[in-house]
Design a protein around this motif. Sequence first.
Motif, mmCIF file in Angstrom:
data_model
loop_
_atom_site.group_PDB
_atom_site.id
_atom_site.type_symbol
_atom_site.label_atom_id
_atom_site.label_comp_id
_atom_site.label_asym_id
_atom_site.label_seq_id
_atom_site.Cartn_x
_atom_site.Cartn_y
_atom_site.Cartn_z
ATOM 1 N N MET A 156 -6.928 12.344 0.418
ATOM 2 C CA MET A 156 -6.837 11.317 0.876
ATOM 3 C C MET A 156 -8.079 9.870 0.110
ATOM 4 O O MET A 156 -7.418 8.984 -0.741
ATOM 5 N N LEU A 157 -9.100 10.148 -0.941
ATOM 6 C CA LEU A 157 -9.685 9.120 -1.592
ATOM 7 C C LEU A 157 -8.632 9.110 -2.597
ATOM 8 O O LEU A 157 -8.979 7.761 -2.755
ATOM 9 N N LEU A 158 -8.091 10.139 -3.620
ATOM 10 C CA LEU A 158 -7.226 9.621 -4.390
ATOM 11 C C LEU A 158 -5.823 8.561 -4.217
ATOM 12 O O LEU A 158 -5.485 7.956 -5.252
ATOM 13 N N PHE A 159 -5.091 8.725 -3.289
ATOM 14 C CA PHE A 159 -4.244 8.015 -2.700
ATOM 15 C C PHE A 159 -4.686 6.271 -2.574
ATOM 16 O O PHE A 159 -4.580 5.636 -2.965
ATOM 17 N N LEU A 160 -5.979 6.486 -2.074
ATOM 18 C CA LEU A 160 -6.751 4.907 -1.819
ATOM 19 C C LEU A 160 -6.920 4.524 -2.868
ATOM 20 O O LEU A 160 -6.939 3.062 -3.275
ATOM 21 N N THR A 161 -7.599 5.061 -3.681
ATOM 22 C CA THR A 161 -7.745 4.566 -5.293
ATOM 23 C C THR A 161 -6.751 5.020 -5.670
ATOM 24 O O THR A 161 -7.073 3.114 -6.320
ATOM 25 N N MET A 162 -5.737 5.313 -5.979
ATOM 26 C CA MET A 162 -4.644 4.275 -6.813
ATOM 27 C C MET A 162 -3.592 3.602 -6.562
ATOM 28 O O MET A 162 -3.445 2.444 -6.945
ATOM 29 N N GLY A 163 -3.270 3.771 -5.242
ATOM 30 C CA GLY A 163 -2.656 2.595 -4.630
ATOM 31 C C GLY A 163 -3.415 1.132 -4.065
ATOM 32 O O GLY A 163 -3.041 -0.124 -4.620
ATOM 33 N N GLY A 164 -4.877 0.852 -4.082
ATOM 34 C CA GLY A 164 -5.723 0.544 -3.758
ATOM 35 C C GLY A 164 -5.965 -0.206 -4.879
ATOM 36 O O GLY A 164 -5.685 -2.017 -4.956
ATOM 37 N N SER A 165 -5.491 -0.041 -5.809
ATOM 38 C CA SER A 165 -6.300 -0.343 -7.666
ATOM 39 C C SER A 165 -4.927 -1.554 -8.093
ATOM 40 O O SER A 165 -4.880 -2.154 -8.213
ATOM 41 N N ARG A 166 -3.791 -1.057 -7.300
ATOM 42 C CA ARG A 166 -2.818 -1.343 -7.952
ATOM 43 C C ARG A 166 -2.328 -2.392 -7.399
ATOM 44 O O ARG A 166 -1.806 -3.820 -7.299
ATOM 45 N N ALA A 167 -3.000 -2.729 -5.752
ATOM 46 C CA ALA A 167 -2.996 -3.547 -4.767
ATOM 47 C C ALA A 167 -3.391 -4.650 -6.087
ATOM 48 O O ALA A 167 -3.270 -6.311 -5.601
ATOM 49 N N MET A 168 -4.796 -4.575 -5.413
ATOM 50 C CA MET A 168 -6.063 -5.512 -6.584
ATOM 51 C C MET A 168 -4.998 -5.692 -7.493
ATOM 52 O O MET A 168 -5.384 -7.390 -7.685
ATOM 53 N N TYR A 169 -4.792 -5.490 -8.536
ATOM 54 C CA TYR A 169 -4.351 -6.242 -9.194
ATOM 55 C C TYR A 169 -2.840 -6.953 -9.063
ATOM 56 O O TYR A 169 -3.417 -7.806 -9.952
ATOM 57 N N ARG A 170 -2.350 -6.689 -8.880
ATOM 58 C CA ARG A 170 -1.319 -7.815 -8.759
ATOM 59 C C ARG A 170 -1.821 -8.582 -7.246
ATOM 60 O O ARG A 170 -1.206 -9.877 -8.072
ATOM 61 N N ALA A 171 -2.989 -8.521 -6.649
ATOM 62 C CA ALA A 171 -3.333 -9.503 -5.916
ATOM 63 C C ALA A 171 -4.052 -10.930 -6.901
ATOM 64 O O ALA A 171 -3.818 -11.512 -7.199
ATOM 65 N N ALA A 172 -4.658 -10.610 -8.262
ATOM 66 C CA ALA A 172 -5.930 -10.743 -8.965
ATOM 67 C C ALA A 172 -4.732 -11.214 -9.565
ATOM 68 O O ALA A 172 -5.130 -12.523 -10.510
ATOM 69 N N LYS A 173 -3.228 -10.640 -10.136
ATOM 70 C CA LYS A 173 -2.680 -11.203 -11.412
ATOM 71 C C LYS A 173 -2.021 -12.575 -10.212
ATOM 72 O O LYS A 173 -1.860 -13.727 -11.476
#
Length: 627
Positions: free
Chosen positions: A115-132
């Motif tokens: 559960m933590l892994l899914f949140l970490t991997m999905g959240g990091s990609r979403a944050m990267y896209r939003a920042a970009k």
Amino acid sequence: MTRFKARRLSFAAFVFDLCAVAIVWLLAYVIRFNGPVPADFWHGALRALGWVLLIYAGMFRGYGLYRGMWVFASLPDLMRIAKAVAVGALVVVICSVLFQPVPVIPRSVLILSPMLLFLTMGGSRAMYRAAKEFYLYGGLVAQGKPVLVLGAGTAGANLVRELKRSGEWRLAGLLDDDPVKQGREIYGHRVLGPISDLHTVAEELKVEHVIIAVPSASVEAHRRIATLCVRAGVRAMVLPALTSLTQGQGFMSRVRQIDLEDLLGRDPVTVDTAHVERLLKNRVVMVTGAGGSIGSELCRQILRFGPVQLIAFDVSEFSIYRLNEELRDKFPEVAFVPVIGDVKDSLLLDQVLGRHCPHIVFHAAAYKHVPLMEEINSWQAIRNNVLGTYRVARAAIRHDVAHFVLISTDKAVNPTNVMGASKRLAEMVCSTLQQSSPRTQFETVRFGNVLGSAGSVIPKFQEQIARGGPVTVTHPEITRFFMTIPEASQLVLQASSMGQGGEIFILDMGQPVRIADLAQDLIRLYGFTEEQIKVVFTGLRPGEKLYEELLADDETTTRTPHAKLRIAKAREVPDNLIDDLLPWLMQHRVPSDDEVRRDLRRWVPEYQPTVTPTLQSVASLRTGNAL
């Protein structure tokens, strides 16, 4: 260099995900023991981490997590992450049961870590896209031109996503007629109300541009929305009916400016391709008047059905030259024969038909400008439109042409002008010839005005607007039927494939349009107000009537298999019509206009000439004192 950079970024993402696996695995132990982890469990966690990393690494690669780019991470990427993590967690559970490590791996760790892994991997990609996206577009959004999107369906939502990244546009909101959607938000932008509120909303938000995003709506709905846009004084663009987009092609690339056809709202034409193909494929086809608006479009449409040869016959050298240059380039596989000649020239017609033996002749050659043919040129209108039709038809009979199709006009119904009466007389000539020539099938196709044709009102309005006005309209109440040139040409081909001989086909012209409204809408469409470019009423011209008709009063129609075609049962034609008519057409003098109008009533009883407006009536119209 680009491929090397892509591989480097993919490897970096892979390393990041493995680091995430390690961190969340150890973090799950910390959470399980609510703080410091006992030494034996900590060492067990580190020993297990080796094979846990191998399992997840295989899953990440197997599910293709690194084919996409983080900057475009979306729901499909999230689904791939979920599958890889879920299957990886299942394999870890199975291995922990099989290997029975000491100490045993806590069940809470086996549940919590994926559960933590899914949140970490999905959240990091979403944050990267939003920042970009903020880095690339965030500083530009506030500077774009405000725009409203009309339509909050799938197409509208996709447009909203693209507009959020646009430096040219700033989305002010959406409008949609669906009450369920009103007040809701799409990607952070509110649906402000129904489309009918466009004028009010545009004024409040100071919006000058809108995008119509209802590609699946009916033609009538499109026409209504386009008219609302024009009358609200906004610059409108439209997303047309969606076909499959090429990879990487955005919805904004499909958006185009609305045009006059959007305002008229014509349904697309469906042609029975098989019927038309049987008529034209591998045949020799001839078109008279081939350089004109209808004739040239007929040539383009005919060539789609694979004739073996196309004979283009026209009196205008320049028109045939342009058509020859265009069609030889687009259809090099078809033998194109350009012929310069007059349809009244029997010798030339016999030579052309004898040499090429066409299977079908489309007779589109005609003088059709009502005021020009009403005065000074009335005899030329009769000679060209009636005698020309007769001579082309007789040549077709002599050379065993299977089909002869006359292109007629709605002005032939209860005609009030010489041009309309001449076309009705041409119809009668074809009806008479049909009775005596069973080997050649004669069909007539009757329709109204076509958009953009030579001498039509639309190009004139466009020229007047380009000059800064005024736009001249003959009468406030004058109406006309309109259709597009391709639509008319396609229906002509459809009708010709259905004829059995002697029919008058009538095209569905839709609803008549007030020319004054058309002029005002066109002015707004070009971004001007009625104060900037005025509409001036000049009075009816010689031969004009307020309302056009498609059927004479005592004519009836029957349905055909095609929804846009009907067959008219016309008046009976005297058997001796041609014997009486030819001496008049071939007299060795040029009758005056009054003589032509007088004699026309003998041949066409329903012809009722209009009275030419006086200067006083024109002046009163200009000052608004007339109808």
